[in-house]
Design a protein around this motif. Structure first.
Motif, PDB file in Angstrom:
ATOM      1  N   ALA A 166       2.523   7.024   8.784  1.00 52.35           N
ATOM      2  CA  ALA A 166       1.310   6.324   8.333  1.00 52.35           C
ATOM      3  C   ALA A 166       0.258   7.294   7.794  1.00 52.35           C
ATOM      4  O   ALA A 166      -0.938   7.048   7.926  1.00 52.35           O
ATOM      5  CB  ALA A 166       0.743   5.458   9.453  1.00 52.35           C
ATOM      6  N   ASP A 167       0.717   8.410   7.226  1.00 56.23           N
ATOM      7  CA  ASP A 167      -0.207   9.304   6.538  1.00 56.23           C
ATOM      8  C   ASP A 167      -0.678   8.622   5.251  1.00 56.23           C
ATOM      9  O   ASP A 167      -0.103   7.622   4.817  1.00 56.23           O
ATOM     10  CB  ASP A 167       0.478  10.622   6.170  1.00 56.23           C
ATOM     11  N   THR A 168      -1.703   9.171   4.635  1.00 58.40           N
ATOM     12  CA  THR A 168      -2.102   8.718   3.303  1.00 58.40           C
ATOM     13  C   THR A 168      -1.981   9.902   2.356  1.00 58.40           C
ATOM     14  O   THR A 168      -2.551  10.972   2.610  1.00 58.40           O
ATOM     15  CB  THR A 168      -3.539   8.175   3.291  1.00 58.40           C
ATOM     16  N   GLU A 169      -1.215   9.709   1.294  1.00 60.19           N
ATOM     17  CA  GLU A 169      -1.037  10.740   0.277  1.00 60.19           C
ATOM     18  C   GLU A 169      -1.943  10.443  -0.911  1.00 60.19           C
ATOM     19  O   GLU A 169      -2.070   9.285  -1.328  1.00 60.19           O
ATOM     20  CB  GLU A 169       0.417  10.798  -0.169  1.00 60.19           C
ATOM     21  N   VAL A 216      -0.293  16.662  -5.077  1.00 58.76           N
ATOM     22  CA  VAL A 216      -0.464  15.741  -3.944  1.00 58.76           C
ATOM     23  C   VAL A 216      -1.032  16.453  -2.719  1.00 58.76           C
ATOM     24  O   VAL A 216      -0.602  17.557  -2.365  1.00 58.76           O
ATOM     25  CB  VAL A 216       0.888  15.074  -3.588  1.00 58.76           C
ATOM     26  N   HIS A 217      -1.995  15.809  -2.085  1.00 66.96           N
ATOM     27  CA  HIS A 217      -2.492  16.218  -0.761  1.00 66.96           C
ATOM     28  C   HIS A 217      -2.207  15.089   0.221  1.00 66.96           C
ATOM     29  O   HIS A 217      -2.581  13.937  -0.031  1.00 66.96           O
ATOM     30  CB  HIS A 217      -3.998  16.495  -0.785  1.00 66.96           C
ATOM     31  N   ALA A 218      -1.535  15.400   1.324  1.00 68.77           N
ATOM     32  CA  ALA A 218      -1.218  14.395   2.342  1.00 68.77           C
ATOM     33  C   ALA A 218      -2.190  14.532   3.506  1.00 68.77           C
ATOM     34  O   ALA A 218      -2.315  15.620   4.093  1.00 68.77           O
ATOM     35  CB  ALA A 218       0.220  14.567   2.823  1.00 68.77           C
ATOM     36  N   ASN A 239       0.810  -1.215   0.000  1.00 69.32           N
ATOM     37  CA  ASN A 239       0.000   0.000   0.000  1.00 69.32           C
ATOM     38  C   ASN A 239       0.847   1.270   0.000  1.00 69.32           C
ATOM     39  O   ASN A 239       0.303   2.375  -0.105  1.00 69.32           O
ATOM     40  CB  ASN A 239      -0.936  -0.003   1.213  1.00 69.32           C
ATOM     41  N   ARG A 240       2.164   1.122   0.117  1.00 65.90           N
ATOM     42  CA  ARG A 240       3.044   2.295   0.052  1.00 65.90           C
ATOM     43  C   ARG A 240       3.410   2.667  -1.377  1.00 65.90           C
ATOM     44  O   ARG A 240       4.143   3.621  -1.599  1.00 65.90           O
ATOM     45  CB  ARG A 240       4.304   2.037   0.886  1.00 65.90           C
ATOM     46  N   LEU A 241       2.901   1.911  -2.337  1.00 65.20           N
ATOM     47  CA  LEU A 241       3.078   2.238  -3.750  1.00 65.20           C
ATOM     48  C   LEU A 241       1.846   3.000  -4.233  1.00 65.20           C
ATOM     49  O   LEU A 241       0.719   2.702  -3.824  1.00 65.20           O
ATOM     50  CB  LEU A 241       3.249   0.953  -4.574  1.00 65.20           C
ATOM     51  N   TRP A 242       2.040   3.965  -5.112  1.00 69.35           N
ATOM     52  CA  TRP A 242       0.900   4.702  -5.672  1.00 69.35           C
ATOM     53  C   TRP A 242      -0.015   3.732  -6.410  1.00 69.35           C
ATOM     54  O   TRP A 242       0.423   2.994  -7.300  1.00 69.35           O
ATOM     55  CB  TRP A 242       1.375   5.762  -6.655  1.00 69.35           C
ATOM     56  N   HIS A 250      -3.405   6.842  -4.560  1.00 66.18           N
ATOM     57  CA  HIS A 250      -3.067   7.065  -3.157  1.00 66.18           C
ATOM     58  C   HIS A 250      -1.980   6.091  -2.736  1.00 66.18           C
ATOM     59  O   HIS A 250      -1.731   5.081  -3.394  1.00 66.18           O
ATOM     60  CB  HIS A 250      -4.299   6.917  -2.256  1.00 66.18           C
ATOM     61  N   ARG A 251      -1.323   6.431  -1.624  1.00 64.55           N
ATOM     62  CA  ARG A 251      -0.346   5.538  -1.027  1.00 64.55           C
ATOM     63  C   ARG A 251      -0.222   5.871   0.462  1.00 64.55           C
ATOM     64  O   ARG A 251      -0.485   6.996   0.896  1.00 64.55           O
ATOM     65  CB  ARG A 251       1.023   5.671  -1.696  1.00 64.55           C
ATOM     66  N   ALA A 252       0.186   4.872   1.239  1.00 63.50           N
ATOM     67  CA  ALA A 252       0.468   5.075   2.659  1.00 63.50           C
ATOM     68  C   ALA A 252       1.936   5.425   2.828  1.00 63.50           C
ATOM     69  O   ALA A 252       2.790   4.998   2.036  1.00 63.50           O
ATOM     70  CB  ALA A 252       0.144   3.800   3.444  1.00 63.50           C
ATOM     71  N   THR A 253       2.241   6.208   3.861  1.00 58.52           N
ATOM     72  CA  THR A 253       3.630   6.534   4.157  1.00 58.52           C
ATOM     73  C   THR A 253       4.110   5.662   5.317  1.00 58.52           C
ATOM     74  O   THR A 253       3.309   5.158   6.105  1.00 58.52           O
ATOM     75  CB  THR A 253       3.791   8.023   4.512  1.00 58.52           C
ATOM     76  N   PRO A 254       5.429   5.455   5.448  1.00 61.69           N
ATOM     77  CA  PRO A 254       5.953   4.547   6.474  1.00 61.69           C
ATOM     78  C   PRO A 254       5.703   5.044   7.901  1.00 61.69           C
ATOM     79  O   PRO A 254       5.465   6.227   8.137  1.00 61.69           O
ATOM     80  CB  PRO A 254       7.461   4.515   6.168  1.00 61.69           C
TER      81      PRO A 254
END
Length: 288
Positions: free
Chosen positions: A133-136, A235-237, A104-107, A255-259
């Motif tokens: 663990a933000d979502t972009e 992009v909006h985070a 899920n960290r991949l666009w 969308h993607r999740a951040t670490p």
């Protein structure tokens, strides 16, 4: 009726004035759907809902997609995204669900590997870490509008092959099973989607290649388009707070999740998915 406040110059909005625990009236549901079409991403803060309330709200938006086999919640309408194991402890990095979370960290657009991809997704934050663990979200409509004409000319009218087995194997070769490969064979999707508010690029991590091109040429083109479309200005985070619920349009954003510190902090999210109404290639052909 809800109050809608823009969060980004190009897309995304905050929605207040609704209590999703009590459900939506027909007029409120229509207002949410209209806002989703316009803004692509809607943030509903402070919605302390349970699974039943999330299902009820989701059904007010549209019919639900069944969770795929191999995912947590398979066969039902709730997809659980968590690093918490059945024993209530944080799962190890080798846990299958944790590895799936890495994908899920991949666009990506949810379910683009299905012959009928998802229309929209709703994610509810039940437990979140202190940091990360933000979502972009990247607006594919805004990116397409600003894309150089030379690149548009190469992409318009093309068909991409979306391959679940291939994209999961990029994370870990053992992550996708033979049964999952059989359940989700490669599918054909238009590279550009039409719509009343403008065209949108439709690629993401599942897009393996483009029909009629050598694989190397196709990969180079996909990567160039993705690099352009995910620039910071598009992009909006979203920085999660507990009880946030976010609704987004998979036809208009990736969308993607951040670490985050997944071996030390807990994260528990619940997703419902609004089903698409038919194959996108048929929709694209009808729009021409």
């Amino acid at each position: 009726m809800p109050t809608i406040e823009s969060l980004h110059a190009l897309f995304a909005a905050r929605v207040t004035g609704l209590d999703l625990r009590r459900g939506l009236s027909a007029d409120e549901a229509a207002a949410v759907c209209e806002a989703l079409d316009r803004h692509s991403v809607l943030v509903f803060p402070g919605q302390d809902i349970d699974d039943e309330a999330q299902l009820a709200f989701s059904r007010a938006i549209g019919p639900l997609e069944v969770t795929r086999a191999g995912a947590s919640g398979a066969g039902g309408y709730l997809l659980v995204l968590t690093n918490i194991g059945p024993d209530g402890r944080i799962a190890p990095p080798t846990d299958r669900q944790v590895l799936n979370n890495l994908a899920n960290r991949l666009w990506h657009a949810d379910s683009s590997f299905k012959s009928v991809p998802a229309r929209a997704s709703l994610l509810s934050a039940r437990e979140i870490p202190r940091e990360g663990a933000d979502t972009e979200f990247a607006s594919m409509r805004a990116a397409w509008a600003e894309m150089p004409e030379r690149l548009k000319a190469r992409l318009r009218g093309q068909v991409a092959v979306h391959d679940f087995g291939w994209s999961r194997s990029l994370v870990a070769p053992e992550l996708v099973t033979a049964a999952e490969r059989a359940d989700w064979p490669p599918v054909r999707q238009p590279v550009v989607l039409g719509g009343p508010l403008g065209e949108a690029l439709y690629l993401g991590a599942h897009a393996r290649t483009i029909e009629g091109m050598a694989e190397e040429e196709a990969r180079a083109l996909i990567e160039e388009a993705m690099e352009f479309a995910t620039q910071p200005r598009f992009v909006h985070a979203h920085r999660w707070r507990r009880h946030d619920l976010v609704l987004w349009d998979n036809r208009a954003v990736l969308h993607r999740a951040t670490p985050f510190r997944s071996t030390a902090e807990r994260r528990h999210m619940v997703r419902t998915t609004i089903a698409g109404q038919g194959p996108l290639l048929a929709t694209a052909a009808a729009a021409e």
